[in-house]
Scaffold this motif. Structure first.
Motif, PDB file in Angstrom:
ATOM      1  N   LEU A 164       0.350   4.043  -2.775  1.00 57.55           N
ATOM      2  CA  LEU A 164      -0.927   4.739  -2.942  1.00 57.55           C
ATOM      3  C   LEU A 164      -1.377   5.456  -1.678  1.00 57.55           C
ATOM      4  O   LEU A 164      -1.794   6.609  -1.719  1.00 57.55           O
ATOM      5  N   THR A 180       0.813  -1.221   0.000  1.00 56.83           N
ATOM      6  CA  THR A 180       0.000   0.000   0.000  1.00 56.83           C
ATOM      7  C   THR A 180       0.844   1.268   0.000  1.00 56.83           C
ATOM      8  O   THR A 180       0.290   2.366  -0.048  1.00 56.83           O
ATOM      9  N   SER A 216      -1.197   9.260  -5.113  1.00 56.64           N
ATOM     10  CA  SER A 216      -0.654   8.712  -6.362  1.00 56.64           C
ATOM     11  C   SER A 216      -1.714   8.685  -7.454  1.00 56.64           C
ATOM     12  O   SER A 216      -1.418   8.893  -8.636  1.00 56.64           O
ATOM     13  N   TYR A 217      -2.943   8.433  -7.074  1.00 59.90           N
ATOM     14  CA  TYR A 217      -4.047   8.426  -8.040  1.00 59.90           C
ATOM     15  C   TYR A 217      -4.271   9.838  -8.581  1.00 59.90           C
ATOM     16  O   TYR A 217      -4.476  10.029  -9.786  1.00 59.90           O
ATOM     17  N   THR A 268       8.824   3.110  -3.832  1.00 57.20           N
ATOM     18  CA  THR A 268       8.088   3.939  -2.870  1.00 57.20           C
ATOM     19  C   THR A 268       8.677   5.345  -2.805  1.00 57.20           C
ATOM     20  O   THR A 268       7.947   6.341  -2.732  1.00 57.20           O
ATOM     21  N   TRP A 328      -1.362  -0.436  -8.482  1.00 58.76           N
ATOM     22  CA  TRP A 328      -1.523  -0.564  -7.041  1.00 58.76           C
ATOM     23  C   TRP A 328      -2.220  -1.875  -6.679  1.00 58.76           C
ATOM     24  O   TRP A 328      -1.824  -2.548  -5.726  1.00 58.76           O
ATOM     25  N   THR A 332       7.674   7.354  -5.960  1.00 58.01           N
ATOM     26  CA  THR A 332       6.265   7.740  -5.886  1.00 58.01           C
ATOM     27  C   THR A 332       6.050   8.880  -4.891  1.00 58.01           C
ATOM     28  O   THR A 332       5.330   9.843  -5.173  1.00 58.01           O
TER      29      THR A 332
END
Length: 363
Positions: free
Chosen positions: A26, A23, A252-253, A229, A276, A232
């Motif tokens: 995200l 996770t 992230s979305y 990670t 994800w 991101t």
């Protein structure tokens, strides 16, 4: 009970990488930015360093007790009944972590992609895939992970199209409030990505064809997952800014919605959703596999497979009623789950290493 399935070093490395990412790509950029602000990217770097030390501790455990999984090590160190008690603790924590991942996946798709679909239906669909993967066994879902790893990397590279939107002033000033604000988010990230990797000891080294190569793969998988990670998180800070990243549940979305290359490549946030889900799905498999295998070991079953379907049904119901709202989930992540992860992946492994060290000296 020890399953006779064997996987390759590369397959184990892919599983470690997926478990490390989970996770983190995200959900956790938001949590890290909430505490560390624009220095959230530094938290990831520090957590990678601490994570390598934790993996070293896990490797020492396997050296003291070779060819044993985590449940067998518990009984070897603590005796039959106390060992089963600690195995039950690990099974319980793995079950709770599985339920939360199932809850997260259902909530994400319900809020962003399938607005009219009841979240319970999403939980059931994911749980069916989960039960099927765990029942067919370690070798099969490890081969599937190899295939999906290639897809994951291709999708992740598309996230780099957001680079033209970068604003370097978003990460300035660096360490404005010193190091202290980085400590708690570092503990959170290490707990999620590394302490909980103790469950990979249900696979490593007993179920890996080359234990020495698997030890290196453990480190490499952690570094690769940590770098993904890191990329991101720092992209979220650079593009969205620390405040927006902290206020957005899935930064992230939102980051993928910013991609716009020549008015042609844009609005590809479904790619982030797919990427994800792949990472979360395999982390969910590993948690649930460890849960069922540990339960089978604890009950002295010949195989863990008979408990998979009943546990999957209980998991689905539990995930649907686990949290009344998002606030309660966030509180649980930073308090309850944090404490359980520290005990499962920090305190108990350290105790096992100390016992193993003194037994070796005595011998």
């Amino acid at each position: 009970m020890l399953e006779n399935e064997k996987i390759s070093v590369h397959q184990f490395r892919v599983l470690v990488t997926f478990f490390t990412i989970g996770t983190s790509i995200l959900v956790y950029p938001s949590i890290l930015a909430r505490y560390a602000k624009q220095d959230a990217w530094l938290v990831v770097i520090i957590s990678i360093g601490i994570g390598l030390a934790v993996i070293w501790m896990f490797s020492k455990m396997t050296q003291f007790f070779p060819n044993m999984n985590l449940a067998q090590i518990n009984e070897k160190v603590f005796g039959k009944w106390l060992g089963k008690f600690f195995t039950f603790f690990y099974v319980l924590v793995a079950f709770i972590a599985s339920a939360e991942l199932l809850y997260n996946s259902g909530t994400f798709f319900r809020l962003n992609l399938m607005l009219e679909t009841p979240v319970e239906v999403l939980h059931i669909m994911t749980a069916l895939l989960l039960v099927m993967a765990v029942r067919i066994g370690l070798e099969t879902f490890s081969r599937a992970a190899e295939l999906f790893w290639v897809i994951f990397i291709l999708l992740f590279l598309m996230l780099l199209f957001v680079i033209p939107e970068i604003k370097f002033q978003n990460i300035q000033p660096v360490l404005e409030n010193g190091v202290k604000p980085l400590l708690f988010p570092t503990l959170i990230l290490v707990s999620v990505s590394t302490f909980n990797a103790i469950y990979l000891l249900m696979i490593f080294p007993a179920s890996v064809s080359n234990p020495q190569g698997a030890q290196r793969a453990f480190y490499i998988g952690l570094i690769i997952g940590g770098m993904i990670t890191f990329i991101t998180t720092i992209l979220a800070i650079l593009v969205l800014g620390a405040d927006l990243t902290a206020r957005t549940r899935f930064p992230s979305y939102l980051l993928a919605q910013k991609i716009n290359v020549g008015e042609f490549v844009k609005r590809i946030e479904v790619i982030v959703a797919t990427m994800w889900f792949i990472a979360v799905y395999f982390k969910l498999i590993l948690y649930f596999y460890a849960c069922c295998l540990g339960l089978g070991q604890m009950l002295n079953l010949k195989s863990y497979r008979p408990v998979v379907l009943p546990m999957g049904m209980i998991l689905t119901v539990f995930a649907s009623m686990m949290f009344p709202n998002v606030v309660q989930q966030q509180k649980w992540d930073t308090e309850g789950m944090l404490m359980l992860s520290n005990i499962a992946g920090g305190f108990l492994p350290l105790l096992i290493v100390i016992v193993g060290y003194f037994r070796r000296r005595k011998a």
